[in-house]
Design an enzyme around this catalytic site. Structure first.
Site, PDB file in Angstrom:
ATOM      1  N   ASP A  33       0.846  -1.203   0.000  1.00 19.46           N
ATOM      2  CA  ASP A  33       0.000   0.000   0.000  1.00 19.46           C
ATOM      3  C   ASP A  33       0.876   1.245   0.000  1.00 19.46           C
ATOM      4  OD1 ASP A  33      -2.084  -1.665   0.087  1.00 19.46           O
ATOM      5  OD2 ASP A  33      -2.757  -1.136   2.128  1.00 19.46           O
ATOM      6  N   GLN A  35       3.920   1.605  -1.226  1.00 16.68           N
ATOM      7  CA  GLN A  35       4.504   1.856  -2.554  1.00 16.68           C
ATOM      8  C   GLN A  35       3.449   2.453  -3.496  1.00 16.68           C
ATOM      9  OE1 GLN A  35       5.845  -2.202  -2.900  1.00 16.68           O
ATOM     10  NE2 GLN A  35       7.976  -1.566  -3.083  1.00 16.68           N
ATOM     11  N   TYR A  36       2.240   1.947  -3.367  1.00 15.61           N
ATOM     12  CA  TYR A  36       1.146   2.465  -4.197  1.00 15.61           C
ATOM     13  C   TYR A  36       0.934   3.953  -3.879  1.00 15.61           C
ATOM     14  CZ  TYR A  36      -3.555   2.902  -6.212  1.00 15.61           C
ATOM     15  OH  TYR A  36      -4.649   3.317  -6.944  1.00 15.61           O
ATOM     16  N   SER A  82     -35.321  -7.024 -13.129  1.00 18.55           N
ATOM     17  CA  SER A  82     -35.153  -7.652 -11.827  1.00 18.55           C
ATOM     18  C   SER A  82     -34.952  -9.155 -12.046  1.00 18.55           C
ATOM     19  CB  SER A  82     -36.428  -7.359 -11.051  1.00 18.55           C
ATOM     20  OG  SER A  82     -36.276  -7.732  -9.751  1.00 18.55           O
ATOM     21  N   LYS A 115     -25.041 -13.971  -5.467  1.00 18.62           N
ATOM     22  CA  LYS A 115     -25.907 -12.797  -5.620  1.00 18.62           C
ATOM     23  C   LYS A 115     -25.449 -11.753  -4.605  1.00 18.62           C
ATOM     24  CE  LYS A 115     -30.754 -11.594  -6.102  1.00 18.62           C
ATOM     25  NZ  LYS A 115     -30.822 -10.457  -5.197  1.00 18.62           N
ATOM     26  N   ARG A 136     -30.316   1.761 -10.638  1.00 17.43           N
ATOM     27  CA  ARG A 136     -31.379   1.054 -11.358  1.00 17.43           C
ATOM     28  C   ARG A 136     -32.661   1.897 -11.394  1.00 17.43           C
ATOM     29  NH1 ARG A 136     -35.357  -2.664  -9.790  1.00 17.43           N
ATOM     30  NH2 ARG A 136     -36.018  -3.890 -11.569  1.00 17.43           N
ATOM     31  N   LYS A 314     -32.543 -17.951  -3.267  1.00 19.20           N
ATOM     32  CA  LYS A 314     -32.302 -17.191  -2.045  1.00 19.20           C
ATOM     33  C   LYS A 314     -31.945 -18.123  -0.902  1.00 19.20           C
ATOM     34  CE  LYS A 314     -33.529 -12.828  -2.696  1.00 19.20           C
ATOM     35  NZ  LYS A 314     -33.848 -11.881  -1.815  1.00 19.20           N
ATOM     36  N   CYS A 441     -48.765   3.828  26.131  1.00 17.07           N
ATOM     37  CA  CYS A 441     -48.619   4.976  27.024  1.00 17.07           C
ATOM     38  C   CYS A 441     -49.393   6.129  26.395  1.00 17.07           C
ATOM     39  CB  CYS A 441     -47.142   5.357  27.168  1.00 17.07           C
ATOM     40  SG  CYS A 441     -46.936   6.929  28.027  1.00 17.07           S
ATOM     41  N   CYS A 446     -45.275  12.468  28.273  1.00 15.53           N
ATOM     42  CA  CYS A 446     -44.173  11.487  28.277  1.00 15.53           C
ATOM     43  C   CYS A 446     -43.132  11.945  27.253  1.00 15.53           C
ATOM     44  CB  CYS A 446     -44.721  10.109  27.920  1.00 15.53           C
ATOM     45  SG  CYS A 446     -43.429   8.867  27.721  1.00 15.53           S
TER      46      CYS A 446
HETATM   47  S1  IVH Z   1     -27.940 -10.316 -13.045  1.00 11.74           S
HETATM   48  C1  IVH Z   1     -31.549  -9.163 -15.569  1.00 11.74           C
HETATM   49  N1  IVH Z   1     -26.163 -11.168 -11.351  1.00 11.74           N
HETATM   50  O1  IVH Z   1     -29.825  -8.769  -7.800  1.00 11.74           O
HETATM   51  C2  IVH Z   1     -30.685  -9.657 -14.519  1.00 11.74           C
HETATM   52  N2  IVH Z   1     -27.783  -9.620 -10.573  1.00 11.74           N
HETATM   53  O2  IVH Z   1     -32.636  -9.211  -7.242  1.00 11.74           O
HETATM   54  C3  IVH Z   1     -29.629  -8.711 -14.228  1.00 11.74           C
HETATM   55  N3  IVH Z   1     -27.502  -8.977  -8.247  1.00 11.74           N
HETATM   56  O3  IVH Z   1     -31.026  -6.009  -9.608  1.00 11.74           O
HETATM   57  C4  IVH Z   1     -29.012  -8.958 -12.958  1.00 11.74           C
HETATM   58  N4  IVH Z   1     -25.699 -10.176  -7.852  1.00 11.74           N
HETATM   59  O4  IVH Z   1     -28.767  -5.777  -8.425  1.00 11.74           O
HETATM   60  C5  IVH Z   1     -27.238 -10.385 -11.534  1.00 11.74           C
HETATM   61  N5  IVH Z   1     -24.488 -11.969  -9.978  1.00 11.74           N
HETATM   62  C6  IVH Z   1     -25.550 -11.188 -10.172  1.00 11.74           C
HETATM   63  C7  IVH Z   1     -26.082 -10.395  -9.134  1.00 11.74           C
HETATM   64  C8  IVH Z   1     -27.211  -9.632  -9.378  1.00 11.74           C
HETATM   65  C9  IVH Z   1     -26.562  -9.302  -7.345  1.00 11.74           C
HETATM   66  C10 IVH Z   1     -28.621  -8.063  -7.962  1.00 11.74           C
HETATM   67  C11 IVH Z   1     -28.908  -7.040  -9.028  1.00 11.74           C
HETATM   68  C12 IVH Z   1     -30.355  -7.221  -9.386  1.00 11.74           C
HETATM   69  C13 IVH Z   1     -30.878  -7.916  -8.155  1.00 11.74           C
HETATM   70  C14 IVH Z   1     -32.144  -8.675  -8.422  1.00 11.74           C
END
Ligand code: IVH
Length: 732
Positions: A33, A35-36, A82, A115, A136, A314, A441, A446
């Site tokens: 770090d 050196q950077y 989404s 994710k 988004r 999920k 309450c 109060c």
């Molecule tokens: S692909 C059309 N890949 O998850 C699909 N999304 O719940 C485009 N997210 O709005 C998204 N990791 O913000 C994709 N490896 C990943 C992701 C990812 C997190 C988020 C992203 C999206 C949301 C949907």
């Protein structure tokens, strides 16, 4: 121009960019770090000697000095969709069956990725340079957060190997806050007595929505790329290879991304990751499974909300085991008392959990939580931790049953217990008991209750008084300066500077923010009163129904109930028609939609009507509202406020210099009149406001046939005229 300096500067920039790449993308730093920092300091020094050589894509130019006034909007050239969710392997198998059916007889493979739990960003590069970065938003239009994104070192300002990259490329990915940075930030906030961020996602989102990029820069955000949006030429045939190309262009791509040739392998990867996720230094809330082949993406298409070639898996909510040290009773904004467990600190989903909600005394009773108990805590929606189970086998012998309160823990006054039958709603917390009891309450003096009420009243989704937060309210109530809502509007600058730790300038801002909140949409005003069961949504319906505060104050309960009954009856009638098969399912759906669209009391149940009418019947509440009006608060219907704004719904792009205003002032004028400002001309731009020496934006406007106006025409638009006598001075 000094040729050597130019060369040295370019070399230093290239070196820094290479080390950024080694650090952020390959995870293989080759220098320390220190050196950077030396390279960086050297570059800064030479640039300060030759300021004419400073370029916006220099690594030294990430943090702009100039805070923004507000965010512009950017329309996404390709919508940001989404992802649909699954929660168990069976749902993943069902997804695979849909894919197999849609693609048959073609073969296909998947890419499985973590994710990342942050927020989605679209980065637009033109000719290798980062041009814009947008959130988004609603998927079609997002906030222009370019200034803040530039501060994230993991985001390249210039593409690596730009000669191989498309002229235009939008890289999409997730901005996130690493767990270490999150912990540090919350520690700092604790020291400063500020509110914590509930999780790294909120912290990342909050940090990107700051107007001052210097603060964002200090938040240590990071980035992973996961897809592309608009692109001027293809870069790969498959998603996996796309990610490899993005890596070559300098983007961090998550290292745990794997290909899978069957859904069984996808499930195995997901299962393996359930444990592995706990070892990462960032939060993930599941896995994303994508069909690899891009031609197959087109074949599969999307639903408009989410692509059909992609699904998320999920993870179940994370749990942790710990011990209850004590149980506190808290007073909320409606006076409701809530039990909260103080816990032996435990790490859960990226945060140290010290407290957990027990929701209400029925729930506490049902779980039978006692001091000393070993409990399982879980994060609901990964925000508020809650106790979900008591491990009775570990209960100490002397653990006493928790005694429900009879007096308010804050003011010591006797509390009221209200009983109500359960509604049977799925999300009702005390779902196991027949009745729910609220401990309330009702003491108007109060102070805890008062602080909670005021905090809520001034909150972002209510009166939105920006500079008035919990610590100021604490001081104002303790000093006896604020005893009710109206007192806020009586505060003077002198009152405020008297308080501890408040400088002259902050006092000015506070008074201004309070004044600014006086003209307020009626729904926000109603929401701010903190009437039981009335949040933003129901306040909006009520505001549309009444239209004015005068009508609210003379509410006719019978009339409301009559309308509600009519609306319910119409729906029942329609349902009967369906049951008697006089209409089909589709027609029923259509007609129901039509009915709901015209409902005056949409989403307002009897419980809300009762609560609202009881509140408005109480003369003390009426007097309080009248007092607010007498100190200048003007609740008005949103339409009325909007129609008063001369530039409502209009987007402006400003270019050049002006006689009467600085650039910032003129943009503020636009926003004050209800208009929006944007930095780039597009089809959605309504006006380009051109001053002297306009830039290329003027040409773009002509190309796109966007209306161009000058300063005088703008002044006419907002009905301000320049004085013929005193040039540059404005009057109404
Ligand atoms: S692909 C059309 N890949 O998850 C699909 N999304 O719940 C485009 N997210 O709005 C998204 N990791 O913000 C994709 N490896 C990943 C992701 C990812 C997190 C988020 C992203 C999206 C949301 C949907």
């Amino acid at each position: 121009m000094n040729k050597d300096a130019r060369q040295i500067i370019e070399e230093l920039r290239d070196q820094i960019r290479r080390h950024d790449y080694l650090y952020y993308v390959l995870n293989q730093p080759q220098i320390t770090d220190q050196q950077y920092d030396q390279l960086f300091t050297r570059l800064k020094k030479i640039e300060s000697e030759y300021p004419e050589l400073i370029a916006p894509d220099s690594p030294t130019q990430r943090v702009s000095e100039q805070p923004l006034e507000a965010f512009d909007q950017i329309a996404h050239s390709v919508p940001m969709l989404s992802i649909d969710n699954t929660y168990n392997p069976d749902e993943l198998i069902a997804f695979d069956q849909r894919i197999a059916k849609a693609l048959a007889p073609q073969k296909y493979e998947y890419v499985v990725e973590p994710k990342i739990d942050g927020l989605a960003i679209s980065l637009r590069y033109e000719d290798g340079l980062l041009k814009t970065a947008a959130t988004r938003g609603n998927g079609q239009i997002g906030d222009n957060v370019t200034q803040n994104i530039r501060t994230i070192k993991a985001v390249p300002l210039t593409l690596l190997n730009a000669q191989n990259a498309p002229q235009t490329i939008e890289v999409r990915g997730e901005v996130y806050m690493p767990l270490k940075a999150f912990q540090q930030l919350n520690d700092l906030r604790a020291e400063a007595g500020e509110q914590f961020f509930a999780n790294p996602r909120n912290a990342a989102a909050g940090s990107l929505k700051l107007l001052d990029p210097k603060i964002t820069a200090a938040r240590n955000l990071s980035f992973f790329a996961y897809s592309v949006g608009q692109i001027s030429e293809p870069i790969a045939d498959g998603h996996y290879d796309t990610l490899q190309r993005l890596k070559d262009f300098g983007f961090p791509v998550n290292e745990n991304i794997k290909k899978a040739d069957s859904i069984e392998n996808v499930i195995k990867i997901c299962n393996d990751f359930t444990k592995k996720r706990l070892t990462l230094d960032y939060m993930i809330d599941g896995m994303v499974i994508k069909v690899n082949n891009l031609v197959q993406h087109d074949l599969l298409g999307s639903t408009g909300r989410a692509p059909k070639w992609c699904i998320s898996y999920k993870f179940p909510a994370q749990q942790a085991q710990t011990i209850v040290r004590s149980i506190d009773v808290q007073v909320g904004k409606t006076g409701t008392l809530t039990p909260v467990a103080n816990l032996e600190p435990v790490l859960l989903a990226g945060t140290t959990v010290k407290r957990a909600s027990l929701h209400n005394f029925d729930e506490l009773n049902r779980l039978d939580v006692r001091c000393g108990d070993t409990v399982l805590v879980e994060k609901a929606g990964e925000i508020i931790p809650q106790v979900v189970e008591v491990k009775k086998e570990f209960r100490p012998d002397d653990a006493e049953i928790f005694k429900k309160p009879t007096i308010c823990p804050s003011c010591g006054e006797k509390i009221e217990v209200r009983t109500k039958k359960r509604t049977g709603k799925k999300d009702e917390i005390a779902h196991k008991s027949e009745k729910t009891h609220s401990y309330i309450c009702t003491n108007k003096n109060c102070t805890t209750l008062l602080k909670e009420k005021i905090n809520y009243f001034v909150g972002r989704d209510q009166m939105n008084i920006e500079d008035v937060g919990p610590s100021l309210i604490e001081q104002l109530v303790e000093a006896g300066l604020v005893k009710n809502f109206a007192d806020i509007y009586k505060l003077t600058k002198e009152d405020i500077v008297e308080l501890e730790r408040i400088a002259d300038k902050s006092a000015d801002n506070i008074v201004k923010a309070i004044r600014k909140s006086k003209i307020i949409p009626l729904w926000r005003f109603l929401a701010g009163l903190g009437i039981r069961h009335i949040g933003g949504q129901s306040a909006q319906t009520l505001s549309n129904y009444f239209g004015t505060i005068e009508k609210v104050l003379s509410v006719d309960e019978d009339e409301l109930k009559k309308i509600k009954k009519q609306e319910k009856d119409e729906k029942k009638l329609l349902k009967n028609k369906l049951n008697r098969q006089e209409i089909g399912k589709e027609e029923h759906k259509e007609k129901l939609k039509e009915l709901q669209k015209n409902e005056k009391l949409k989403d307002i149940g009897d419980e809300i009507i009762d609560s609202f009418c009881n509140y408005m019947k109480d003369t003390k509440n009426k007097t309080m509202i009248e007092e607010l009006i007498s100190v200048g608060v003007k609740p008005e219907s949103s339409q009325k406020i909007k129609s008063k704004e001369k530039l409502a719904g209009k987007t402006f792009v400003v270019t050049g210099t002006f006689t009467n205003f600085s650039r910032q002032q003129i943009e503020q004028e636009i926003r004050d009149a209800g208009g929006k400002t944007s930095s780039s001309v597009s089809k959605i731009t309504n006006f380009v406001l051109a001053g002297e020496n306009p830039g290329s934006k003027l040409n773009k406007a002509r190309q796109l046939q966007v209306k161009v106006i000058n300063e005088n025409e703008f002044l006419q638009l907002i009905h301000k005229k320049t004085s013929p006598k005193k040039e540059g001075h404005l009057w109404e």
